[in-house]
Write an enzyme that holds these catalytic residues in place. Structure first.
Site, PDB file in Angstrom:
ATOM      1  N   ALA A  25       0.876  -1.306   0.015  1.00 33.80           N
ATOM      2  CA  ALA A  25      -0.119   0.045  -0.119  1.00 33.80           C
ATOM      3  C   ALA A  25       0.906   1.311  -0.039  1.00 33.80           C
ATOM      4  O   ALA A  25       2.127   1.199   0.348  1.00 33.80           O
ATOM      5  CB  ALA A  25      -0.863   0.020   1.207  1.00 33.80           C
ATOM      6  N   THR A  26       0.443   2.196  -0.580  1.00 34.49           N
ATOM      7  CA  THR A  26       1.151   3.512  -0.853  1.00 34.49           C
ATOM      8  C   THR A  26       1.085   4.682  -0.190  1.00 34.49           C
ATOM      9  O   THR A  26       1.133   4.829   1.151  1.00 34.49           O
ATOM     10  CB  THR A  26       1.359   3.730  -2.298  1.00 34.49           C
ATOM     11  OG1 THR A  26       0.191   3.360  -2.826  1.00 34.49           O
ATOM     12  CG2 THR A  26       2.709   2.674  -2.684  1.00 34.49           C
TER      13      THR A  26
END
Lengths: 225, 271
Positions: B38-39
Site C-alpha cells: 500500500a502506498t
C-alpha cells in the site's frame, strides 16, 4: 488431633448457598428492562467511580451485584472472552447467550470446587437488531441461569422489585419512561435521586457500540420530567 | 472464561492477552516474500485538529493488486491510523490496534491518552521488525485529537518502532516525497478545515502524478482517496461527493496551467 467428620453434601451445598445469599442480600439491587429502542439498566449505586454496569461488547452489557471485586473480575473476564472471540472469528459471532453460558459454567465450577462461592449475581443483556432479538440472562452465584425476556431484578429484595417492574412494564415504554420505571421500582424505602443512581442503556441504533452511560445531569432531566 | 491469578494477569493489554491464551501472531521463517504494498498517506494539523488522507491503490510489483483499499481508518473516536507498506501485515496491525484501544477502554473504564495510543502503535511496529526484515515493512502514521490538551497531534514511525511527533505535517509511503513537498509549500498553521482538506487532496494528486504505485482519483469508477478530519467532535470522513467536487476543481486548475481542456473524468496516476 482433629477428628475427621462427615458433612452430608446437601448440607454443604445449603451452607454455601446461604453464605452467598447473605453476602448478596447486603448489597443494593439493580434492574434491567426493555424499551422500544433498547435495554435500560438502572442500579442503586452512590459511588461515582466504582461501576456496577459496564460495556462488554458492541451490543452486550454486564451488570453485577454483591461483592465488588468478584463481579468486577467477572466483568473483565467477560470483556476478554468477547474480544478474543471477536478477534478470532467475527464481531457478529459474539453473543450474550454463549457469554452467559460461560459465566454460568464458571460460577457453577467455583460454587462446587472452591473454598468459598462467589457472592455475586450478574445480568448479561444484549440488544438485538430488532426488539424480538433482545435478550437478558440472570445468573446466580451457583451458576443457575434464567432467561429473562422483558425485565429483570438482581440483588437484595429482587422479588419485590420484579413485581413492581411487572406492574409498570409495557413493550411501548420509551427510554426515559423505562428509566423512571426502573428508578421507581428500586425506590421502595426512600426515593432515589440522580446522585444515588448509576444508569446506562444499550441503544439500538446506527452506532456500532450500543452502550451509553447516562450522566447525573442527563438523569436529573429525565427524573424531573 | 479467561481467568488469571494476580501475577499472570495481562491487565488491559490485548496483545499480552493473546499471548497468554497462546494466540499470538505466527512466526515468520527465513526468506523474502513478494506481497501487495500500500502506498501514499499524509496527515497535517490545522486550526481545529488534523486531516488525514490516503490513496486507495495497493500494488504487487508492477501490478495494481487492489483499487479500493482503505489505508486511512479510524483507530477510535478521536484518532486515526494510516499505513504504508505490506498490505496484509498492515491491515492485521490496524485490526489489532483498534481492538487494543477498545479493549483497554472497556477493561479500564477510561480511554488511553493520545500519547499512550501512539506508544502502543510503536510497540506493534517494533514487534513486526522480524517480518520487516523479510520485506514486509509496515510504516504507519498516527494522528488524533488530544482531548486533554485540546489540539491535533501527529506521529510518524520508522521500521524499528521509533516514534516521532511532528508539528505540522507528515507523509509516508512511496509517493511521500511528492506529497510531502506539496504540503510543505502550501502549509500554514492556522488553515481552516476546507483549506487543509484541499491541500491534502492536492498532495495526493501530485503523488499519483509522479509515482506509479500511488492511485489517483478515479472518476470512472467513483473511487476517491480516503480523506478524514479529526477534531473535538471526533473522526469525520469526507463524503465522495465532496471529494469529487474537490478533484474537479483541481483538474480545472491543472488544465488551465497546462492549457489542455480538463474533463474531470480521468486524472493523475495513469502511467
Amino acid at each position: 488431633m482433629s477428628m475427621p467428620f462427615y458433612v452430608p453434601p446437601e448440607q454443604m451445598m445449603k451452607d454455601r448457598a446461604d453464605y452467598a445469599r447473605k453476602g448478596i442480600a447486603r448489597g443494593r439491587a439493580l434492574v434491567g428492562l426493555r424499551y422500544v429502542d433498547g435495554i435500560a439498566l438502572v442500579a442503586e449505586n452512590p459511588s461515582e467511580t466504582l461501576r456496577k454496569i459496564s460495556e462488554i461488547y458492541d451490543r452486550i452489557a454486564f451488570a453485577g451485584v454483591g461483592k465488588y471485586n468478584e463481579f468486577d473480575q467477572l466483568r473483565v473476564a467477560g470483556v476478554r472472552a468477547a474480544d478474543l472471540k471477536g478477534f478470532q472469528f467475527s464481531r457478529d459471532d459474539v453473543d450474550a447467550r454463549s457469554l452467559a453460558n460461560e459465566y454460568a459454567r464458571f460460577l457453577g465450577q467455583t460454587f462446587t470446587h472452591e473454598m468459598k462461592p462467589m457472592e455475586v449475581e450478574i445480568l448479561v443483556a444484549e440488544v438485538g437488531e430488532d426488539a424480538t432479538d433482545d435478550q437478558m440472562f440472570h445468573i446466580l452465584y451457583d451458576g443457575t441461569m434464567f432467561d429473562q425476556r422483558d425485565h429483570a431484578a438482581i440483588g437484595g429484595d429482587s422479588e419485590r422489585i420484579n413485581e413492581a417492574l411487572a406492574a409498570s412494564f409495557s413493550a411501548a415504554l420509551d427510554r426515559d419512561d423505562a428509566i423512571r420505571a426502573g428508578v421507581e421500582a428500586l425506590s421502595a424505602e426512600h426515593q432515589l435521586g440522580p446522585d444515588d443512581l448509576e444508569v446506562a442503556v444499550l441503544c439500538r441504533g446506527s452506532a456500532r457500540r450500543c452502550f451509553q452511560r447516562l450522566s447525573v445531569a442527563d438523569l436529573t432531566v429525565i427524573l424531573n420530567a | 472464561m479467561p481467568w488469571f491469578s494476580p501475577g499472570d494477569d495481562p491487565g488491559p493489554n490485548f496483545p499480552r492477552l493473546l499471548e497468554a491464551m497462546g494466540l499470538n501472531a505466527t512466526q515468520v521463517g527465513p526468506g523474502e516474500i513478494e506481497v501487495p504494498h500500500a502506498t501514499t498517506c499524509v496527515a497535517l494539523t490545522y486550526a481545529d485538529g488534523v486531516v488525514m488522507a490516503g490513496d486507495r491503490r495497493a500494488t504487487s510489483g508492477h501490478l495494481i493488486a487492489h483499487r479500493t483499499m482503505e489505508k486511512v481508518v479510524p483507530a477510535d473516536r478521536y484518532s486515526g491510523v494510516a499505513i504504508a507498506g505490506a498490505a496484509g501485515p498492515a491491515m492485521e496491525m490496524i485490526r489489532l490496534f483498534q481492538l487494543q484501544l477498545e479493549h483497554y477502554e472497556k477493561v479500564e473504564g477510561n480511554p488511553i491518552s493520545l500519547e499512550g495510543k501512539a506508544n502502543q502503535l510503536s510497540s506493534m511496529v517494533r514487534s513486526n521488525l522480524g517480518a520487516a526484515l523479510q520485506g514486509m515493512v509496515v510504516i504507519p502514521l498516527f494522528a488524533g485529537y488530544d482531548t486533554h490538551r485540546g489540539l491535533g497531534r501527529l506521529y510518524s514511525y520508522d521500521v524499528t518502532g521509533g516514534r516521532y511527533e511532528e508539528k505540522s505535517y507528515v507523509a509516508t509511503g512511496s509517493g511521500s516525497l511528492h506529497a510531502g513537498t506539496v504540503i510543505k509549500v502550501g502549509y500554514r498553521p492556522e488553515m481552516t478545515r476546507d483549506e487543509a482538506v484541499a491541500l491534502a487532496a492536492r498532495s495526493l494528486w501530485e503523488a499519483a502524478d509522479a509515482d506509479s504505485a500511488t492511485g489517483g482519483p478515479d472518476a470512472l469508477r467513483g473511487i476517491y482517496p480516503v480523506v478524514a478530519s479529526i477534531t473535538a467532535e471526533g473522526w469525520n470522513r469526507l463524503e465522495d461527493d465532496e471529494l469529487a467536487a474537490l478533484y474537479r476543481t483541481i483538474v480545472d486548475e491543472v488544465s488551465s496551467v497546462t492549457g489542455t481542456s480538463g474533463t474531470g473524468t480521468e486524472a493523475g496516476g495513469a502511467s
